[in-house]
Design an enzyme around this catalytic site. Structure first.
Site, PDB file in Angstrom:
ATOM      1  N   TYR A 142      47.704  48.865  37.600  1.00 35.57           N
ATOM      2  CA  TYR A 142      47.124  49.984  38.344  1.00 35.57           C
ATOM      3  C   TYR A 142      46.367  49.427  39.537  1.00 35.57           C
ATOM      4  O   TYR A 142      45.609  48.463  39.404  1.00 35.57           O
ATOM      5  CB  TYR A 142      46.176  50.770  37.438  1.00 35.57           C
ATOM      6  CG  TYR A 142      45.448  51.909  38.123  1.00 35.57           C
ATOM      7  CD1 TYR A 142      46.146  53.038  38.570  1.00 35.57           C
ATOM      8  CD2 TYR A 142      44.071  51.866  38.317  1.00 35.57           C
ATOM      9  CE1 TYR A 142      45.472  54.090  39.185  1.00 35.57           C
ATOM     10  CE2 TYR A 142      43.397  52.918  38.923  1.00 35.57           C
ATOM     11  CZ  TYR A 142      44.101  54.035  39.349  1.00 35.57           C
ATOM     12  OH  TYR A 142      43.436  55.071  39.955  1.00 35.57           O
ATOM     13  N   ASP A 237      44.988  41.634  43.005  1.00 37.02           N
ATOM     14  CA  ASP A 237      44.028  42.719  42.816  1.00 37.02           C
ATOM     15  C   ASP A 237      42.996  42.277  41.778  1.00 37.02           C
ATOM     16  O   ASP A 237      43.278  42.215  40.584  1.00 37.02           O
ATOM     17  CB  ASP A 237      44.775  43.982  42.367  1.00 37.02           C
ATOM     18  CG  ASP A 237      43.851  45.194  42.258  1.00 37.02           C
ATOM     19  OD1 ASP A 237      42.618  45.018  42.299  1.00 37.02           O
ATOM     20  OD2 ASP A 237      44.380  46.315  42.115  1.00 37.02           O
ATOM     21  N   LYS A 265      34.346  47.577  41.752  1.00 40.73           N
ATOM     22  CA  LYS A 265      33.625  47.583  40.487  1.00 40.73           C
ATOM     23  C   LYS A 265      32.360  46.690  40.506  1.00 40.73           C
ATOM     24  O   LYS A 265      31.353  47.117  41.028  1.00 40.73           O
ATOM     25  CB  LYS A 265      34.586  47.267  39.340  1.00 40.73           C
ATOM     26  CG  LYS A 265      35.685  48.371  39.284  1.00 40.73           C
ATOM     27  CD  LYS A 265      36.521  48.419  38.044  1.00 40.73           C
ATOM     28  CE  LYS A 265      37.325  49.711  37.972  1.00 40.73           C
ATOM     29  NZ  LYS A 265      38.724  49.630  38.357  1.00 40.73           N
TER      30      LYS A 265
END
Ligand SMILES: *Cc1c(COP(=O)(O)O)cnc(C)c1O
Length: 430
Positions: A142, A237, A265
């Site tokens: 994702y 990522d 995050k």
């Protein structure tokens, strides 16, 4: 109107599904999402006054625990000087310097407000830099809700992707190729067929978004080699693993230097801050230095950068050692509890994120994830919740711990495991 049930009913009237991000709903496990009214250290308190040990940590950002004094202090100081300027500020430079200092392949960085923006912008930059259009991604990885990346056309052979969501058109995913994770032969094959058209390969440095499914030894290095050989970029990522798998993220574990990396995050410290960065010659193509456009009204927001900087500066070797210890302790207890109940399972780690897959099959890709005995998760989850442990409300999400998870918090998790393991053992497929 007091408890979670009432708030959820109110929420559903004014918000689709009652939540602002789908994973917060209890769709995969049933029941009512808990509305959180307070958080401190490793604990959450819901609108009914119940306390939980938090094993989501806001899906990663709260690496130091909730309300860490240094982060609160930094935010308070930033607030005294204003909340948004639309002009450069010093905190942006300091946060960029901290990232560049920590992650060797990152020579320059651009701040944005979400991980989605970071991957979207990195893809655009890779296409602008190479003058090529195709993007290779992996099923089960994702990268935020970027149209071109919301494709996961099953697995097996290389598939030219079909859209993974209504509203995403074939034109938007037409240049996206989806391959099975951990399958270097599939990557070689697609490069042999369409190498000159491929702008980049994007991969989660160590996936956490299909549960924890780490790269097999040599997989990331193989991606590095094949992309370089064909003049394509490698985009790693690290929105989840960055500054969580260690001081310099997953890069610090396998040393595979991608051309571009994305972060989010942890680096926002609980505020909306994210980034993409990498090779200076590639980043030089970004506006206003170069022609590839990218912008953001709140990019580098002074409150978010203050929170992020304070968080990173407090991510010491002791913090990473504690994350490792807590993750391993919980994982071991989980395994022991499930073994006692005779439940086949695997506890897998992507650095200090981890998750459990039920069943006896190895899980190295999304097919393996899909074949796991995920029906055991809902009863397991609810038994943990009843005993004051807040897990991801999905079998396919990683568990997150923080440095504030002290022995008391860990004990509470361990105490809940036997009953939850028994519930998992009793579960039957629907
Ligand atoms: C969370 C996540 C994103 C998206 O970040 P948002 O801030 O939710 O937009 C992208 N990539 C990975 C690996 C993620 O875990």
């Amino acid at each position: 109107m007091t408890g979670s049930q009432e708030w959820f009913e109110r929420a559903r009237r004014v918000t689709p599904g009652g939540v602002n991000s789908p994973v917060r709903a209890f769709g995969a496990v049933g029941g009512t999402p808990r509305f959180v009214v307070d958080a401190d250290g490793p604990y959450l308190v819901d609108a009914d006054g119940r306390e939980y040990v938090d094993l989501i940590c806001s899906w990663g950002p709260m690496i130091l625990g909730h309300r860490h004094p240094a982060v609160l202090e930094a935010v308070g100081r930033a607030l005294e000087h204003g909340t948004s300027f639309g002009a450069p500020s010093r905190g942006e430079v300091e946060l960029a310097e901290e990232i560049v200092d920590r992650v060797a392949p990152v020579e320059q960085v651009r701040l944005v407000s979400s991980g989605t923006e970071a991957t979207m912008s990195a893809i655009r930059l890779a296409r602008g830099f190479t003058g090529r259009s195709k993007v290779v991604k992996f099923a089960g990885c994702y990268h935020g809700h970027v149209d071109a990346l919301l494709a996961s056309a099953g697995s097996g052979l290389a598939t030219f992707a079909l859209p993974g969501s209504p509203g995403v058109t074939g034109a938007q995913t037409g240049d996206t190729v989806v391959l099975p994770y951990n399958d270097l032969a599939a990557v070689e094959k697609v490069f042999a067929e369409s190498g000159p058209e491929i702008a980049c390969v994007i991969t989660e440095a160590a996936p956490g978004n299909m549960g924890a499914v780490p790269p097999l030894p040599g997989f990331n290095a193989g991606l590095r080699e094949v992309t370089a050989r064909h003049g394509a970029l490698l985009v790693s990522d690290e929105v989840m693993t960055g500054f969580r798998a260690g001081r310099d993220g997953w890069y610090g574990r396998d040393g595979v230097a991608a051309d571009l990396l994305t972060f989010g995050k942890v680096m926002g410290g609980g505020f909306p801050a994210a980034a993409f960065g990498g090779r200076a010659d590639v980043m030089a193509h970004l506006a206003p230095a170069g022609p590839v456009y990218q912008a953001g009204t709140l990019s580098g927001n002074p409150v978010a950068t203050a929170a992020g900087l304070a968080t990173l500066r407090h991510c010491t070797p002791e913090v990473y050692a504690r994350l490792e210890e807590v993750a391993q302790t919980i994982g071991r207890a989980l395994s022991a509890g499930l073994d006692r109940e005779g439940v086949g399972h695997r506890v897998q780690y992507s650095g200090t994120m981890f998750s459990v897959f039920f069943g006896d099959r190895p899980v190295v890709d999304f097919d393996g994830v899909s074949a796991s005995e995920s029906y055991r998760y809902a009863p397991f989850f609810h038994e943990m919740l009843r005993r004051g442990v807040y897990l991801p409300p999905s079998p396919f999400e990683a568990w997150f711990v923080s440095a504030s998870h002290d022995d008391r918090a860990v004990e509470r998790v361990l105490d809940a495991v036997p009953a939850a393991a028994a519930a998992a053992a009793a579960a039957r497929p629907a």
